[in-house]
Design a protein around this motif. Structure first.
Motif, PDB file in Angstrom:
ATOM      1  N   UNK A 132       0.815  -1.210   0.000  1.00 43.87           N
ATOM      2  CA  UNK A 132       0.000   0.000   0.000  1.00 43.87           C
ATOM      3  C   UNK A 132       0.852   1.266   0.000  1.00 43.87           C
ATOM      4  N   UNK A 133       1.921   1.253   0.793  1.00 45.85           N
ATOM      5  CA  UNK A 133       2.720   2.467   0.975  1.00 45.85           C
ATOM      6  C   UNK A 133       3.749   2.648  -0.138  1.00 45.85           C
ATOM      7  N   UNK A 134       4.456   1.578  -0.480  1.00 42.91           N
ATOM      8  CA  UNK A 134       5.487   1.622  -1.516  1.00 42.91           C
ATOM      9  C   UNK A 134       5.347   0.400  -2.422  1.00 42.91           C
ATOM     10  N   UNK A 135       4.337   0.361  -3.295  1.00 45.92           N
ATOM     11  CA  UNK A 135       4.169  -0.811  -4.169  1.00 45.92           C
ATOM     12  C   UNK A 135       5.423  -1.067  -4.994  1.00 45.92           C
ATOM     13  N   UNK A 136       5.892  -2.303  -4.982  1.00 43.34           N
ATOM     14  CA  UNK A 136       7.066  -2.681  -5.763  1.00 43.34           C
ATOM     15  C   UNK A 136       6.751  -3.922  -6.589  1.00 43.34           C
ATOM     16  N   UNK A 137       7.208  -3.969  -7.824  1.00 44.78           N
ATOM     17  CA  UNK A 137       6.918  -5.109  -8.688  1.00 44.78           C
ATOM     18  C   UNK A 137       7.481  -6.417  -8.134  1.00 44.78           C
ATOM     19  N   UNK A 138       6.839  -7.522  -8.532  1.00 41.97           N
ATOM     20  CA  UNK A 138       7.341  -8.856  -8.224  1.00 41.97           C
ATOM     21  C   UNK A 138       7.958  -9.393  -9.511  1.00 41.97           C
ATOM     22  N   UNK A 139       9.293  -9.500  -9.566  1.00 40.00           N
ATOM     23  CA  UNK A 139       9.978  -9.874 -10.813  1.00 40.00           C
ATOM     24  C   UNK A 139       9.459 -11.185 -11.397  1.00 40.00           C
ATOM     25  N   UNK A 140       9.164 -11.154 -12.694  1.00 38.51           N
ATOM     26  CA  UNK A 140       8.765 -12.369 -13.401  1.00 38.51           C
ATOM     27  C   UNK A 140       7.344 -12.821 -13.177  1.00 38.51           C
ATOM     28  N   UNK A 141       6.520 -12.030 -12.478  1.00 37.03           N
ATOM     29  CA  UNK A 141       5.154 -12.453 -12.170  1.00 37.03           C
ATOM     30  C   UNK A 141       4.311 -12.542 -13.441  1.00 37.03           C
ATOM     31  N   UNK A 142       3.557 -13.644 -13.553  1.00 37.31           N
ATOM     32  CA  UNK A 142       2.670 -13.852 -14.706  1.00 37.31           C
ATOM     33  C   UNK A 142       1.236 -13.986 -14.217  1.00 37.31           C
ATOM     34  N   UNK A 143       0.320 -13.298 -14.887  1.00 38.60           N
ATOM     35  CA  UNK A 143      -1.087 -13.261 -14.485  1.00 38.60           C
ATOM     36  C   UNK A 143      -1.961 -13.756 -15.633  1.00 38.60           C
ATOM     37  N   UNK A 144      -2.824 -14.736 -15.333  1.00 39.89           N
ATOM     38  CA  UNK A 144      -3.849 -15.158 -16.283  1.00 39.89           C
ATOM     39  C   UNK A 144      -5.090 -14.329 -15.991  1.00 39.89           C
TER      40      UNK A 144
END
Length: 274
Positions: A132-144
């Motif tokens: 919530x405060x500092x959103x950071x990407x999750x490397x390599x995440x794949x979403x269907x």
């Protein structure tokens, strides 16, 4: 100077309110947050009166609260924060072992932004709050991602891709099932998260997809997180989806920050479990 360093110069230090009647819990949560978010300013409060005084000293970026407080409850704190000028949209997170059952019964109220089950541990709580405060990407995440509206799919996919996620969009549950079967058989690279609309064109809907993932593939909530998007505000129907195995719900129309936070949190927890 790196982009990460520049971001912390430009952005003000977030002020986080931690409200719990237990001094030990306040200290544990505070220690974890100081480690995970060293730039944050923490306000630890034992109850509503102390929280009210803290809010009088200035706005907060986020508040966490126990359900039961010595002089009230967490829902009263949420209402109090909403009444403060300029605090209408601040995230209020209930941290409790009872939160999941209350969430499933839709008894947390509209003033609460989200919940966190304390049984997941303090490290997971820190990751949740960071989302919530500092959103950071999750490397390599794949979403269907399952959505039959092309316009909605483009907008939502753009939100997720902006956070570094690879989005595999399909317009129907039938096509999603075929992709998941191939992934399960090792014929196609798998995904880390499923995001689906509840109501879709065709014979199958989001509930059918959820049942297939949980009952046919036997993927638990940590093995395959599922977020369900719905415009149905009926509390009984929302509660049923959670009891049937949805990790969380995203109410439509979609608010970008909330969607991104929920998706990143589920991805982080799944990675931690693995």
């Amino acid at each position: 100077m790196s982009t990460h360093e520049l971001r912390h110069i430009v952005e003000p230090a977030p002020r986080i309110l931690v409200v719990d009647g237990s001094r030990l819990v306040r200290r544990l949560v505070g220690d974890v947050l100081k480690n995970e978010l060293p730039e944050a300013e923490l306000e630890a409060c034992a109850g509503l009166d102390e929280a009210r005084a803290a809010l009088d000293r200035g706005p907060v970026a986020l508040a966490t609260t126990a359900l039961s407080l010595p002089d009230g409850d967490g829902l009263a704190l949420a209402r109090l924060l909403r009444e403060q000028a300029g605090q209408t949209y601040v995230p209020v997170i209930v941290v409790s072992g009872e939160a999941q059952s209350r969430l499933e019964d839709r008894r947390l109220g509209e003033d609460v932004t989200d919940h966190f089950d304390k049984s997941l541990g303090h490290a997971a709580l820190a990751a949740f709050i960071r989302g919530y405060v500092r959103p950071e990407p999750v490397p390599g995440a794949r979403v269907l991602y399952v959505e039959d509206s092309r316009v909605v799919a483009l907008a939502t996919s753009r939100m997720l891709r902006a956070q570094g996620m690879e989005v595999i969009h399909v317009p129907s549950v039938e096509e999603a099932l075929e992709r998941l079967k191939r992934m399960h058989a090792g014929e196609e690279r798998g995904v880390d998260l499923v995001l689906t609309d509840l109501y879709l064109k065709g014979e199958l809907d989001g509930r059918d997809l959820l049942a297939f993932i949980r009952r046919e593939l036997h993927y638990g909530k940590r093995r395959m997180p599922v977020l369900v998007m719905t415009g149905d505000e009926n509390p009984d129907k929302q509660g049923a989806l959670l009891r049937e195995g949805a990790n969380d719900l995203v109410v439509k129309p979609v608010e970008e920050r909330l969607l991104v936070t929920k998706a990143l949190f589920q991805l982080r927890i799944a990675r931690m479990q693995k």
